[in-house]
Design an enzyme around this catalytic site. Structure first.
Site, mmCIF file in Angstrom:
data_model
loop_
_atom_site.group_PDB
_atom_site.id
_atom_site.type_symbol
_atom_site.label_atom_id
_atom_site.label_comp_id
_atom_site.label_asym_id
_atom_site.label_seq_id
_atom_site.Cartn_x
_atom_site.Cartn_y
_atom_site.Cartn_z
ATOM 1 N N ASP A 1 0.297 3.555 -4.510
ATOM 2 C CA ASP A 1 1.511 2.919 -5.030
ATOM 3 C C ASP A 1 2.502 2.598 -3.921
ATOM 4 O OD1 ASP A 1 0.381 4.565 -7.445
ATOM 5 O OD2 ASP A 1 1.648 2.967 -8.231
ATOM 6 N N ARG B 1 0.498 -1.417 -16.200
ATOM 7 C CA ARG B 1 0.659 -0.385 -15.175
ATOM 8 C C ARG B 1 -0.271 -0.696 -14.007
ATOM 9 N NH1 ARG B 1 -3.915 0.929 -15.257
ATOM 10 N NH2 ARG B 1 -3.535 2.254 -13.442
ATOM 11 N N GLN C 1 -5.557 7.758 -17.543
ATOM 12 C CA GLN C 1 -5.950 6.424 -17.056
ATOM 13 C C GLN C 1 -7.410 6.412 -16.606
ATOM 14 O OE1 GLN C 1 -3.121 7.979 -16.277
ATOM 15 N NE2 GLN C 1 -1.437 6.586 -15.858
#
Ligand code: MRU
Length: 352
Positions: free
Chosen positions: A231, A45, A190
């Site tokens: 992102d 990821r 995360q």
């Protein structure tokens, strides 16, 4: 440095980030389905890392095809499948499309070798971009800053020193980081599982907080700057990042705290004028209802689980890239940085 992706002569080994920090196990991927599964389940990821994994997936796909008439059509179908594994981070589609354009004209028998080399080159480029982001970003921090970060933007997410975490690492070396507040980052943690782990390995003072603690820390004047990754960054600076980022930006604005986004230019998408056009991935309900199989909510309760949110550009103090620091108005500053950038996310290349 931790290696989220390793390669052997015939397989791609993905460090299974879902198991961290307790277990360090690598998944052996021998075909594109394995890579797609690893991306979708977040074994690998982080925007730059899924771009690199995706190109390795294309390499594995090419190895399964024998040179013949339909070779390119079949490989093109695999390319589309890999590209759509996750929708929000532009790096995945960008990396695949760029390599695909370069591969046209290569002899079928040489395609696999070319794709493997292309993935290695991309990984090296991302590593170098990280180093430049860190160098550009660290000087923005005042000595002994107490910074807050969200999600994981380190080696696990980027294959290099990291984006926001790279700035923190470099800043620490320069005496600009006093300590780091690490947001837990619900629902998949995360921050607590990955960022706290990376910072502890580097012996950078880090304190874990739950996501709902940032406001009171800021009110108590215990946060000097917020720094996060991205992102996808639109032409006007609107930035998609892990869900919760937008809330931090609003809080930072209210409390007069600088809010920095750190990302390579491979995350900038000038094709999108503003954030409302960014596709936001929605993930399964069980990620919120439970953690690693242990229920944390009533079975069957309705859940809304967007993986990302969009922070408006006007809340972002500066966007730190590998080509320099962009400031408002981002329409001008980002376009100027992308000028002469050989790897831009522009229509011509994207759909070549
Ligand atoms: O869902 P994830 O864990 O892939 O989300 C990752 C993030 O939001 C990161 O902040 C982003 O990809 C930047 S990584 C350098």
């Amino acid at each position: 440095m931790i290696e989220p992706i390793r390669v052997t002569s015939d397989a791609v080994e993905i460090l299974d980030q879902r198991q961290l920090p307790e277990r360090r196990t690598y998944l052996s991927c021998t075909g594109p389905d394995d890579i797609i599964h690893a991306i979708q389940t977040l074994a690998v990821r982080g925007a730059p890392a899924i771009g690199v994994a995706g190109v390795y997936g294309l390499w594995l796909a090419s190895r399964k095809l024998t040179p013949r008439d339909k070779f390119w059509d079949e490989l093109a179908a695999e390319k589309e499948r890999i590209k759509s594994a996750r929708p929000t981070a532009v790096n995945l589609a960008w990396a695949i499309d760029r390599v695909w354009a370069q591969a046209q004209g290569i002899r079928q028998a040489d395609v696999a070798r070319f794709l493997k080399k292309a993935a290695e080159t991309l990984a090296e480029e991302e590593r170098q971009r990280n180093v430049r982001i860190a160098a550009n970003g660290a000087p923005l921090l005042l000595p002994q800053s107490r910074v807050l970060t969200h999600c994981n933007t380190g080696s696990l997410a980027t294959v290099g020193v990291g984006t926001a975490l790279g700035v923190i690492r470099e800043g620490f070396g320069q005496g600009r980081i006093g300590s780091v507040w690490v947001d837990e980052t619900r629902p998949l943690l995360q921050g607590s599982r990955l960022t706290a782990w990376e910072l502890m390995q580097d012996r950078i003072p880090a304190t874990l907080i739950t996501d709902n603690m940032a406001a009171s820390l800021m009110a108590q004047k215990r946060v000097d700057a917020v720094i996060v990754g991205a992102d996808r960054i639109c032409a006007n600076g609107d930035t998609a990042n892990k869900i919760g980022t937008y809330g931090l930006a609003v809080l930072a604005y209210y409390h007069g705290i600088p809010f920095y986004v750190a990302a390579p230019l491979s995350t900038v998408d000038l094709d999108l004028a503003h954030g409302s056009a960014i596709p936001i991935e929605e993930r399964g309900a069980d990620e919120v209802r439970s953690f690693r199989g242990v229920p944390v909510a009533p079975s069957g309760v309705y859940v809304y689980n967007p993986a990302f949110d969009v922070t408006p550009g006007h809340l972002i103090t500066a966007i730190i890239t590998d080509r320099g620091v962009a400031r408002r108005p981002y329409e001008l500053s980002l376009a100027a940085l992308m000028e002469n950038e050989p790897n831009t996310n522009r229509e011509g290349e994207r759909h070549a």
